[in-house]
Design a protein around this motif. Structure first.
Motif, PDB file in Angstrom:
ATOM      1  N   MET A  41       0.825  -1.202   0.000  1.00 45.69           N
ATOM      2  CA  MET A  41       0.000   0.000   0.000  1.00 45.69           C
ATOM      3  C   MET A  41       0.866   1.261   0.000  1.00 45.69           C
ATOM      4  O   MET A  41       0.580   2.225  -0.726  1.00 45.69           O
ATOM      5  CB  MET A  41      -0.910  -0.009   1.234  1.00 45.69           C
ATOM      6  CG  MET A  41      -1.787   1.228   1.369  1.00 45.69           C
ATOM      7  SD  MET A  41      -2.722   1.248   2.911  1.00 45.69           S
ATOM      8  CE  MET A  41      -1.369   1.402   4.102  1.00 45.69           C
ATOM      9  N   THR A  42       1.929   1.259   0.799  1.00 44.83           N
ATOM     10  CA  THR A  42       2.821   2.415   0.855  1.00 44.83           C
ATOM     11  C   THR A  42       3.509   2.637  -0.483  1.00 44.83           C
ATOM     12  O   THR A  42       3.684   3.782  -0.930  1.00 44.83           O
ATOM     13  CB  THR A  42       3.871   2.219   1.960  1.00 44.83           C
ATOM     14  OG1 THR A  42       3.208   1.981   3.205  1.00 44.83           O
ATOM     15  CG2 THR A  42       4.748   3.448   2.093  1.00 44.83           C
ATOM     16  N   ARG A  70      -0.505  -3.615  -9.734  1.00 46.16           N
ATOM     17  CA  ARG A  70      -0.921  -2.981  -8.491  1.00 46.16           C
ATOM     18  C   ARG A  70      -0.506  -3.787  -7.273  1.00 46.16           C
ATOM     19  O   ARG A  70      -0.596  -3.303  -6.148  1.00 46.16           O
ATOM     20  CB  ARG A  70      -2.449  -2.811  -8.468  1.00 46.16           C
ATOM     21  CG  ARG A  70      -2.999  -1.977  -9.619  1.00 46.16           C
ATOM     22  CD  ARG A  70      -4.505  -1.854  -9.485  1.00 46.16           C
ATOM     23  NE  ARG A  70      -5.091  -1.186 -10.641  1.00 46.16           N
ATOM     24  CZ  ARG A  70      -6.393  -0.955 -10.778  1.00 46.16           C
ATOM     25  NH1 ARG A  70      -7.229  -1.332  -9.818  1.00 46.16           N
ATOM     26  NH2 ARG A  70      -6.847  -0.360 -11.848  1.00 46.16           N
ATOM     27  N   VAL A  97       2.023   7.252  -6.799  1.00 46.80           N
ATOM     28  CA  VAL A  97       1.060   8.255  -7.266  1.00 46.80           C
ATOM     29  C   VAL A  97       1.415   9.642  -6.744  1.00 46.80           C
ATOM     30  O   VAL A  97       1.456  10.625  -7.509  1.00 46.80           O
ATOM     31  CB  VAL A  97      -0.366   7.867  -6.830  1.00 46.80           C
ATOM     32  CG1 VAL A  97      -1.356   8.961  -7.221  1.00 46.80           C
ATOM     33  CG2 VAL A  97      -0.772   6.535  -7.459  1.00 46.80           C
ATOM     34  N   ILE A  98       1.697   9.752  -5.449  1.00 47.09           N
ATOM     35  CA  ILE A  98       1.959  11.068  -4.843  1.00 47.09           C
ATOM     36  C   ILE A  98       3.236  11.687  -5.397  1.00 47.09           C
ATOM     37  O   ILE A  98       3.281  12.882  -5.719  1.00 47.09           O
ATOM     38  CB  ILE A  98       2.043  10.940  -3.310  1.00 47.09           C
ATOM     39  CG1 ILE A  98       0.685  10.508  -2.737  1.00 47.09           C
ATOM     40  CG2 ILE A  98       2.466  12.270  -2.686  1.00 47.09           C
ATOM     41  CD1 ILE A  98       0.715  10.225  -1.251  1.00 47.09           C
ATOM     42  N   ARG A 129       2.344   1.872  -3.488  1.00 43.34           N
ATOM     43  CA  ARG A 129       1.366   2.410  -4.433  1.00 43.34           C
ATOM     44  C   ARG A 129       1.145   3.899  -4.191  1.00 43.34           C
ATOM     45  O   ARG A 129       1.101   4.699  -5.126  1.00 43.34           O
ATOM     46  CB  ARG A 129       0.048   1.661  -4.301  1.00 43.34           C
ATOM     47  CG  ARG A 129       0.056   0.227  -4.835  1.00 43.34           C
ATOM     48  CD  ARG A 129      -1.354  -0.284  -4.971  1.00 43.34           C
ATOM     49  NE  ARG A 129      -2.097   0.521  -5.930  1.00 43.34           N
ATOM     50  CZ  ARG A 129      -3.429   0.513  -6.026  1.00 43.34           C
ATOM     51  NH1 ARG A 129      -4.146  -0.219  -5.191  1.00 43.34           N
ATOM     52  NH2 ARG A 129      -4.040   1.247  -6.934  1.00 43.34           N
ATOM     53  N   ARG A 130       0.992   4.268  -2.938  1.00 46.83           N
ATOM     54  CA  ARG A 130       0.774   5.684  -2.620  1.00 46.83           C
ATOM     55  C   ARG A 130       1.992   6.523  -2.971  1.00 46.83           C
ATOM     56  O   ARG A 130       1.857   7.648  -3.477  1.00 46.83           O
ATOM     57  CB  ARG A 130       0.435   5.828  -1.140  1.00 46.83           C
ATOM     58  CG  ARG A 130      -0.933   5.257  -0.762  1.00 46.83           C
ATOM     59  CD  ARG A 130      -1.204   5.404   0.716  1.00 46.83           C
ATOM     60  NE  ARG A 130      -2.530   4.911   1.060  1.00 46.83           N
ATOM     61  CZ  ARG A 130      -3.011   4.871   2.307  1.00 46.83           C
ATOM     62  NH1 ARG A 130      -2.270   5.299   3.324  1.00 46.83           N
ATOM     63  NH2 ARG A 130      -4.236   4.416   2.537  1.00 46.83           N
TER      64      ARG A 130
END
Length: 298
Positions: free
Chosen positions: A179-180, A240, A186-187, A182-183
């Motif tokens: 999850m980290t 993903r 994007v960020i 993926r974020r």
């Protein structure tokens, strides 16, 4: 003289903290954790004192006045995240992966200490502030993605080969790391894209260096890569999950390191233009009997 001693203090504190983090793999002692956190907080306090002192010594400049300060601010953010993680998740071995990047940034900052600061006409301008701040934040997020990507691959390997967990070497769960990652992907893409566009607008306003500058085309390649990686991650479902997103964040770091290397050490006018501008300003101000801004930095 005082600034040099202060830099040495927090660099040594971070090096000692890293050594204590490595020692945790072999030595199980509660005092080690206390010492590790204590040296990190001591270094962070000295680091903060150093940055505040530099900012107060710069006249009519933006929040980021030089590459030296830019590197130190990125290192400060990473150390702050390490200290927060040490309080919230004391058993996690985040420092083993984060602190080497911190020391690398401090080392680069030391090398860039003699490079002239940015021109006050651009660093204090709105687009200049956005450009520097967005790139700084995006760089930090890319580094975090790189760290969590490495941690994911190590944790995945350990679980796949059913390796016993070592008490002194604990990593977050694969779900959290995924999850980290993926974020971070994007960020960091959004922040770096914003920083690059702000830089383009800044260049259009001042026309300070040619469009053929290596930083221009390398930054364009970096932007295209980031957009392609984000689209690939959003469209291609297998990307993903698992190791693919970890590889993407690590590739982002490699591309960003290449661009920063060209900016700091390559044949680019991006870092040198401010030096030329500052020298002209200094000559003009000396001829008028006015102290130069560079002489007031330290």
């Amino acid at each position: 003289m005082l600034s040099g001693i202060t830099l040495l203090i927090f660099a040594a504190s971070y090096a000692i903290t890293l050594g204590l983090e490595i020692a945790r793999i072999f030595v199980r002692a509660r005092s080690r954790a206390v010492l590790s956190l204590g040296f990190a907080v001591l270094g962070l306090a000295a680091h903060t004192f150093y940055l505040v002192g530099e900012q107060q010594g710069v006249i009519q400049s933006g929040p980021i006045s030089s590459w030296h300060q830019w590197c130190l601010m990125a290192a400060w953010v990473l150390v702050s995240l390490y200290v927060i993680a040490a309080f919230s998740q004391p058993g996690t071995s985040l420092g083993l992966f984060l602190l080497p990047l911190v020391l690398l940034l401090v080392g680069v900052a030391y090398l860039m200490d003699r490079v002239a600061p940015f021109s006050t006409t651009t660093s204090a301008e709105t687009w200049g502030v956005i450009h520097g701040t967005a790139l700084l934040a995006g760089t930090v997020i890319v580094m975090l993605g790189f760290v969590t990507g490495i941690m994911y691959l190590i944790q995945s390997y350990r679980l796949k080969h059913k390796m016993l967990s070592t008490e002194g070497f604990k990593l977050p769960s694969l779900e959290w790391l995924e999850m980290t990652n993926r974020r971070a992907l994007v960020i960091s893409t959004c922040l770096l894209a914003g920083g690059l566009f702000a830089g383009i607008l800044l260049k259009l306003n001042h026309n300070s260096f040619p469009w053929t500058d290596p930083v221009i085309w390398s930054s364009a390649i970096l932007f295209l890569w980031l957009v392609a990686a984000m689209i690939f991650e959003l469209v291609y479902r297998p990307a993903r999950r698992g190791q693919k997103v970890a590889y993407l964040t690590m590739a982002n770091f490699m591309f960003l390191a290449l661009v920063l290397g060209l900016i700091l050490f390559g044949p680019s006018q991006h870092a040198r233009n401010s030096e030329t501008t500052t020298e002209k300003d200094d000559t003009s101000q000396v001829s008028q009997g006015v102290d130069s801004p560079r002489s007031l930095i330290r």
